[in-house]
Design an enzyme around this catalytic site. Structure first.
Site, PDB file in Angstrom:
ATOM      1  N   SER A 158       0.851  -1.204   0.000  1.00 26.66           N
ATOM      2  CA  SER A 158       0.000   0.000   0.000  1.00 26.66           C
ATOM      3  C   SER A 158       0.879   1.244   0.000  1.00 26.66           C
ATOM      4  CB  SER A 158      -0.890   0.029   1.248  1.00 26.66           C
ATOM      5  OG  SER A 158      -1.472   1.297   1.412  1.00 26.66           O
ATOM      6  N   TYR A 201      -2.383  -0.995  10.271  1.00 23.33           N
ATOM      7  CA  TYR A 201      -2.420  -1.239   8.817  1.00 23.33           C
ATOM      8  C   TYR A 201      -1.077  -0.865   8.157  1.00 23.33           C
ATOM      9  CZ  TYR A 201      -4.115  -0.898   3.953  1.00 23.33           C
ATOM     10  OH  TYR A 201      -4.292  -1.046   2.593  1.00 23.33           O
TER      11      TYR A 201
HETATM   12  N1  NAD Z   1      -8.203   0.467  -2.681  1.00 24.75           N
HETATM   13  C1  NAD Z   1      -7.123   1.125  -2.350  1.00 24.75           C
HETATM   14  O1  NAD Z   1      -7.065   2.351  -2.474  1.00 24.75           O
HETATM   15  C2  NAD Z   1      -5.914   0.389  -1.825  1.00 24.75           C
HETATM   16  C3  NAD Z   1      -4.742   1.136  -1.648  1.00 24.75           C
HETATM   17  C4  NAD Z   1      -3.605   0.491  -1.206  1.00 24.75           C
HETATM   18  C5  NAD Z   1      -3.612  -0.864  -0.971  1.00 24.75           C
HETATM   19  N2  NAD Z   1      -4.764  -1.573  -1.146  1.00 24.75           N
HETATM   20  C6  NAD Z   1      -4.690  -3.007  -0.887  1.00 24.75           C
HETATM   21  O2  NAD Z   1      -5.112  -3.702  -2.042  1.00 24.75           O
HETATM   22  C7  NAD Z   1      -5.717  -4.948  -1.662  1.00 24.75           C
HETATM   23  C8  NAD Z   1      -7.122  -5.020  -2.246  1.00 24.75           C
HETATM   24  O3  NAD Z   1      -7.850  -3.914  -1.747  1.00 24.75           O
HETATM   25  P1  NAD Z   1      -9.270  -3.478  -2.315  1.00 24.75           P
HETATM   26  O4  NAD Z   1      -9.310  -2.016  -2.259  1.00 24.75           O
HETATM   27  O5  NAD Z   1      -9.575  -4.183  -3.569  1.00 24.75           O
HETATM   28  O6  NAD Z   1     -10.179  -4.045  -1.119  1.00 24.75           O
HETATM   29  P2  NAD Z   1     -11.671  -4.623  -1.101  1.00 24.75           P
HETATM   30  O7  NAD Z   1     -12.094  -4.603   0.335  1.00 24.75           O
HETATM   31  O8  NAD Z   1     -12.498  -3.901  -2.084  1.00 24.75           O
HETATM   32  O9  NAD Z   1     -11.463  -6.130  -1.589  1.00 24.75           O
HETATM   33  C9  NAD Z   1     -10.694  -7.022  -0.815  1.00 24.75           C
HETATM   34  C10 NAD Z   1     -11.211  -8.428  -1.010  1.00 24.75           C
HETATM   35  O10 NAD Z   1     -10.411  -9.298  -0.200  1.00 24.75           O
HETATM   36  C11 NAD Z   1     -11.258 -10.215   0.460  1.00 24.75           C
HETATM   37  N3  NAD Z   1     -10.627 -10.686   1.689  1.00 24.75           N
HETATM   38  C12 NAD Z   1     -10.440 -10.009   2.845  1.00 24.75           C
HETATM   39  N4  NAD Z   1      -9.850 -10.785   3.760  1.00 24.75           N
HETATM   40  C13 NAD Z   1      -9.659 -11.996   3.181  1.00 24.75           C
HETATM   41  C14 NAD Z   1      -9.103 -13.217   3.628  1.00 24.75           C
HETATM   42  N5  NAD Z   1      -8.617 -13.344   4.876  1.00 24.75           N
HETATM   43  N6  NAD Z   1      -9.059 -14.269   2.770  1.00 24.75           N
HETATM   44  C15 NAD Z   1      -9.552 -14.160   1.511  1.00 24.75           C
HETATM   45  N7  NAD Z   1     -10.099 -13.009   1.036  1.00 24.75           N
HETATM   46  C16 NAD Z   1     -10.151 -11.952   1.854  1.00 24.75           C
HETATM   47  C17 NAD Z   1     -12.537  -9.427   0.733  1.00 24.75           C
HETATM   48  O11 NAD Z   1     -13.641 -10.289   0.979  1.00 24.75           O
HETATM   49  C18 NAD Z   1     -12.667  -8.600  -0.547  1.00 24.75           C
HETATM   50  O12 NAD Z   1     -13.422  -9.266  -1.537  1.00 24.75           O
HETATM   51  C19 NAD Z   1      -5.678  -4.985  -0.135  1.00 24.75           C
HETATM   52  O13 NAD Z   1      -4.542  -5.707   0.283  1.00 24.75           O
HETATM   53  C20 NAD Z   1      -5.552  -3.518   0.231  1.00 24.75           C
HETATM   54  O14 NAD Z   1      -4.964  -3.349   1.496  1.00 24.75           O
HETATM   55  C21 NAD Z   1      -5.917  -0.976  -1.557  1.00 24.75           C
END
Ligand code: NAD
Length: 251
Positions: A143, A156
């Site tokens: 992230s 986080y």
């Molecule tokens: N969206 C952003 O701006 C952003 C920025 C930086 C990093 N991230 C990272 O990117 C990744 C995806 O984020 P996103 O925004 O798509 O999130 P999101 O919440 O939209 O999707 C995450 C998915 O992961 C699944 N999940 C959660 N815990 C789980 C587990 N223990 N086992 C299996 N599946 C699991 C959830 O059910 C969900 O479908 C994450 O690691 C997040 O920290 C996101």
């Protein structure tokens, strides 16, 4: 097509960035194993979209923070689709809690989901690749918060900065087996996780003002970079962390 004939496992692929990566991989010719906590309408939709692109899709539900579920994920992937070439450790959760109120449980939930899961999936995958003498590629999702402080993320942010160290250390130990390991640090990406930011007239302009390109990114814009890193075009790239953030860290 960059990933023709490859098989990829993407964790947390029921929505958001994971879905974007799964679809980009299918566009580049890969079959995809879609993991998420539950098999439901969301995972069915992702599977349908991948099959519509002419690729095979398999949904394997499971919590990647649990060892048994991780073993089941790779057992099922191998037996149903064949030997896996690419792992994307994408599943993650974010909660926002002031430092002095953070509980042990909240620390463990975030750390286990964001960091321990990536270690366990990578280890399970690498053991199989090494035993079978196969090469492979791993992409760990970190992230922007590995490098930028946002309030209420003392659990986080460390979990995400640690993903970078995990990436470097695994890459050093498995490089001689032809396994590459890289990390993508996404910036503000339009997904359900951060919809509350995108929908806030107070917070959104403040965040976007810090981004050189002046807008949030789309999951497909992480997917295309992940496809490049997973492909032979990045054959000499390993142990790296790349910010895909529209120019946030660089500003
Ligand atoms: N969206 C952003 O701006 C952003 C920025 C930086 C990093 N991230 C990272 O990117 C990744 C995806 O984020 P996103 O925004 O798509 O999130 P999101 O919440 O939209 O999707 C995450 C998915 O992961 C699944 N999940 C959660 N815990 C789980 C587990 N223990 N086992 C299996 N599946 C699991 C959830 O059910 C969900 O479908 C994450 O690691 C997040 O920290 C996101």
């Amino acid at each position: 097509m960059k990933l023709k004939g490859k098989i990829a496992v993407v964790t947390g692929a029921g929505q958001g960035i994971g879905r974007g990566i799964a679809e980009s991989f299918a566009d580049e010719g890969a079959d995809v194993v879609i993991n998420d906590l539950k098999a439901d309408g969301r995972t069915d939709e992702v599977a349908k979209s991948i099959r519509n692109k002419g690729r095979r899709a398999l949904v394997v539900a499971g919590n990647v923070a649990k060892r048994d579920d991780v073993e089941h994920l790779f057992d099922t992937a191998w037996s149903e689709l064949g030997p896996v070439d690419i792992l994307v450790n994408n599943a993650g959760i974010e909660t926002i809690v002031p430092f002095t109120e953070l509980t042990d449980q909240q620390w463990e939930d975030v750390t286990n989901t964001n960091l321990k899961s990536e270690w366990m999936c990578a280890q399970t995958f690498c053991k199989r690749l090494i035993a079978e003498g196969r090469k492979g590629s791993i992409i760990n999702i970190g992230s922007i918060q590995a490098a930028r402080v946002l309030p209420g993320r003392t659990h986080y942010a460390p979990s995400k900065l640690a993903v970078e160290a995990l990436t470097r250390n695994i890459s050093a130990e498995v490089g001689s087996h032809g396994i590459r390991v890289n990390c993508i640090h996404p910036g503000l990406i339009d997904t359900p996780m951060i919809r509350w930011v995108l929908e806030s007239p107070e917070i959104l302009p403040h965040v976007v003002a810090q981004i050189s390109l002046g807008r949030p990114g789309q999951p497909s814009e992480i997917g295309s970079v992940a496809a490049f890193l997973a492909s032979d075009e990045a054959a000499y790239v390993t142990g790296q962390a790349l910010y895909v953030d529209g120019g946030w860290v660089g500003k």
